[in-house]
Write an enzyme that holds these catalytic residues in place. Structure first.
Site, PDB file in Angstrom:
ATOM      1  N   GLY A  44       0.792  -1.233   0.000  1.00 39.77           N
ATOM      2  CA  GLY A  44       0.000   0.000   0.000  1.00 39.77           C
ATOM      3  C   GLY A  44       0.818   1.273   0.000  1.00 39.77           C
ATOM      4  CG  HIS A  50       1.439  -2.579 -15.197  1.00 41.31           C
ATOM      5  ND1 HIS A  50       1.111  -3.740 -14.515  1.00 41.31           N
ATOM      6  CD2 HIS A  50       2.401  -2.924 -16.081  1.00 41.31           C
ATOM      7  CE1 HIS A  50       1.838  -4.729 -14.986  1.00 41.31           C
ATOM      8  NE2 HIS A  50       2.636  -4.275 -15.936  1.00 41.31           N
TER       9      HIS A  50
HETATM   10  C1  GRF Z   1       3.106  -0.970  -7.665  1.00 40.14           C
HETATM   11  O1  GRF Z   1       4.378  -1.111  -8.197  1.00 40.14           O
HETATM   12  C2  GRF Z   1       2.073  -0.902  -8.766  1.00 40.14           C
HETATM   13  O2  GRF Z   1       2.578  -0.367  -9.943  1.00 40.14           O
HETATM   14  C3  GRF Z   1       1.726  -2.348  -8.982  1.00 40.14           C
HETATM   15  O3  GRF Z   1       1.780  -2.937  -7.719  1.00 40.14           O
HETATM   16  C4  GRF Z   1       2.688  -2.217  -6.891  1.00 40.14           C
HETATM   17  C5  GRF Z   1       1.965  -1.888  -5.611  1.00 40.14           C
HETATM   18  O4  GRF Z   1       2.824  -1.423  -4.616  1.00 40.14           O
HETATM   19  N1  GRF Z   1       0.462  -2.461  -9.657  1.00 40.14           N
HETATM   20  P1  GRF Z   1       2.224  -0.787  -3.273  1.00 40.14           P
HETATM   21  O5  GRF Z   1       1.319  -1.848  -2.632  1.00 40.14           O
HETATM   22  O6  GRF Z   1       1.468   0.443  -3.635  1.00 40.14           O
HETATM   23  O7  GRF Z   1       3.415  -0.509  -2.410  1.00 40.14           O
END
Ligand code: GRF
Length: 188
Positions: free
Chosen positions: A12, A109
């Protein structure tokens, strides 16, 4: 003030970056809900620290995606959620949510889509030995990391790049880009 529901499955850190941007007055929105499909994920603790309500569910306890998305949709309606922000949510969105929220669901992404969709985009880029990857923010449709692209930012991959160093570079960009793009989308 537009109301956001942020969907996450893991740490998160993007959820936190968006909440911090709201608190800093850089994003005119209210983060009204965290939706998490992984009981125990750290994003739930972050929401609780920020006193943001969370809807946590275990998909295995439902007969189908339509079943849990129907329950979720009821919650989103109750809270009058305007926009769904996917931030590390590791599931495809089905028609129960896609239809009423068409054009109102965004995703981030860690690659330059359409390159390296799906899981472990950072690992995929390293394995492909490309010299550049990046971050994409796009509207969500029924496909896996498809849907109209809003913005992309590239990141170079050095000779000595490790998964950790590349992940750190990508996350730094994500944490600035996501709140600023959301702010632009809310005012467009
Ligand atoms: C991010 O790198 C996002 O691009 C991908 O999943 C990851 C989530 O990271 N879809 P976080 O949970 O926000 O730290």
């Amino acid at each position: 003030m537009k109301k956001l529901a942020i969907f996450a499955s893991g740490s998160g850190s993007n959820f936190q970056a968006i909440v911090d941007a709201v608190k800093a007055g850089k994003l005119d929105a209210e983060v009204s809900l965290l939706v998490c499909d992984k009981p125990g994920a750290f994003c739930i603790e972050r929401a609780s620290t920020e006193e943001i309500p969370s809807f946590v569910f275990n998909p295995k306890e439902y007969a189908s995606k339509a079943d849990y998305e129907t329950e979720l949709y009821e919650k989103l309606k109750e809270l009058e959620i305007d926009i769904i922000v996917l931030a590390g949510y590791m599931r495809l969105i089905g028609p129960v949510l896609l239809t009423p929220y068409e054009g109102k669901i965004v995703n981030i992404h860690p690659s330059l889509l359409p390159a390296f969709p799906g899981k472990d985009a950072i690992g995929q880029a390293l394995a492909a030995k490309v010299k550049e990857t990046g971050v994409t923010i796009h509207f969500v449709d029924s496909g896996m990391d498809t849907g109209p692209i809003v913005v992309q930012q590239s990141v170079s991959i050095s000779e000595t790049e490790t998964r950790e160093s590349l992940q750190a570079k990508i996350q730094k960009i994500e944490h600035e880009l996501y709140p600023s793009v959301l702010q632009k989308l809310l005012h467009s």
